[in-house]
Design a protein around this motif. Structure first.
Motif, PDB file in Angstrom:
ATOM      1  N   LYS A 111      29.656  24.789  13.537  1.00  0.00           N
ATOM      2  CA  LYS A 111      30.558  23.605  13.685  1.00  0.00           C
ATOM      3  C   LYS A 111      29.807  22.335  13.242  1.00  0.00           C
ATOM      4  O   LYS A 111      30.562  21.445  12.497  1.00  0.00           O
ATOM      5  CB  LYS A 111      31.189  23.564  14.915  1.00  0.00           C
ATOM      6  N   ARG A 122      28.450  26.928  17.965  1.00  0.00           N
ATOM      7  CA  ARG A 122      28.336  25.378  17.837  1.00  0.00           C
ATOM      8  C   ARG A 122      27.619  25.171  16.620  1.00  0.00           C
ATOM      9  O   ARG A 122      27.888  23.927  15.840  1.00  0.00           O
ATOM     10  CB  ARG A 122      27.735  24.996  19.231  1.00  0.00           C
ATOM     11  N   GLU A 126      20.159  23.462  17.091  1.00  0.00           N
ATOM     12  CA  GLU A 126      20.890  24.699  18.034  1.00  0.00           C
ATOM     13  C   GLU A 126      21.101  26.088  17.261  1.00  0.00           C
ATOM     14  O   GLU A 126      21.143  27.103  18.104  1.00  0.00           O
ATOM     15  CB  GLU A 126      22.287  24.059  17.941  1.00  0.00           C
TER      16      GLU A 126
END
Length: 319
Positions: A249, A246, A295
């Motif tokens: 991306k 993630r 993240e």
């Protein structure tokens, strides 16, 4: 051999039976008992990513407002002042919501500890929010212009800290994805803040007065692209967390949006549609960068590979 001995041997060999969920193609790794080596931060989403973006954007907006005031650009001054006030206030609200209750934020202000990024950051955020709030009230009401300029000047002094202290706060933790990039992360966040503030100015200020905001957005986008790549290049194995899953991306989307913003800004002086495109893409890029970094750090806290393997590689070779 006992079960504990098997587990210890597995830990010592650095192998594990099941994949880690990482799609980088590297050899799987297992810590002792398969548990994380460090505790993952308990910070909430979207509270903390919003706090990271809003604080940086408000700091850069305060500087934009002061420079606009000095050059006589009233429209850009107004937008800069209001964005600084709204951003800093919302940043405080996001932080308090993550902490759970306002008293915890107030407790941070009981002492000032220069060696603690959290303490220093709290003492930057609190007065900055107060000053920008007072400036916004004066701007909306058209009152107390001289005190407002003095308060705006005070907020501009604190503004560089607003754009970068959250990067120092992240890097001061034990999370490998943040700590290993402690040299570059403040510069990436500062560029992201410039991009966010410039993008809002480009979209919200009339085209005839938005040229400084457009330049700010272009410089911020270029800095975010170049410095983000440099950060990943110098991160070593930790860069995997920034390129896969993630976080990868999100950060690829941030780079694409950062590339769109300068192109749209070139035509923003002649087209309102281009101005809004530059504003939206720049704002989205700034938000995505903060969220992607957040993240990536959390991913490195979950996977013991990022804690143990880089440390082993830094150890001197023993004879």
């Amino acid at each position: 051999m006992s079960a504990d001995g098997n587990r210890a041997e597995s830990a010592n060999t650095g192998r594990r039976d099941e994949p880690s969920g990482n799609d980088s193609g590297r050899e799987p790794f297992r810590s002792y008992y398969g548990n994380p080596v460090i505790k993952e931060p308990t910070w909430k989403v979207p509270d903390v990513p919003a706090y990271l973006y809003l604080g940086g954007m408000s700091g850069a907006s305060a500087i934009m407002g002061v420079l606009a005031d000095a050059s006589g650009n009233g429209k850009l001054r107004r937008v800069g002042r209001l964005c600084a006030a709204v951003g800093s206030t919302a940043s405080v609200a996001a932080l308090i919501h993550d902490l759970g209750r306002p008293a915890r934020f107030l407790n941070m202000l009981r002492v000032f500890k220069p060696t603690s990024p959290l303490s220093v950051g709290s003492w930057i955020l609190a007065p900055f929010s107060g000053l920008t709030g007072a400036v916004a009230v004066a701007e909306i009401g058209g009152i107390a212009q001289l005190p407002a300029r003095l308060a705006a000047g005070g907020s501009a002094v604190l503004a560089p800290g607003m754009t970068t202290y959250t990067a120092v706060l992240l890097a001061d933790t034990a999370v490998p994805g943040w700590h290993e990039v402690y040299r570059e992360l403040p510069f990436v966040f500062a560029s992201s803040a410039m991009l966010g503030a410039g993008a809002l100015g480009t979209a919200l200020v009339p085209r005839s007065q938005a040229a400084p905001a457009r330049r700010m957005a272009v410089i911020g986008a270029a800095g975010e692209l170049v410095l983000g790549r440099l950060m990943e290049r110098r991160a070593g194995r930790i860069a995997e967390a920034y390129r896969t899953g993630r976080p990868g991306k999100v950060l690829r989307a941030a780079r694409a949006l950062s590339a769109v913003c300068p192109g749209a800004a070139l035509f923003a002086g002649r087209s309102r549609v281009a101005a809004w495109m530059a504003g939206l893409s720049g704002t989205a890029a700034s938000v995505a960068t903060r969220y992607g970094v957040f993240e990536a750090g959390r991913e490195t806290a979950r996977d013991p590979y990022y804690t143990v393997v880089p440390q082993r590689e830094r150890e001197p070779v023993r004879q």
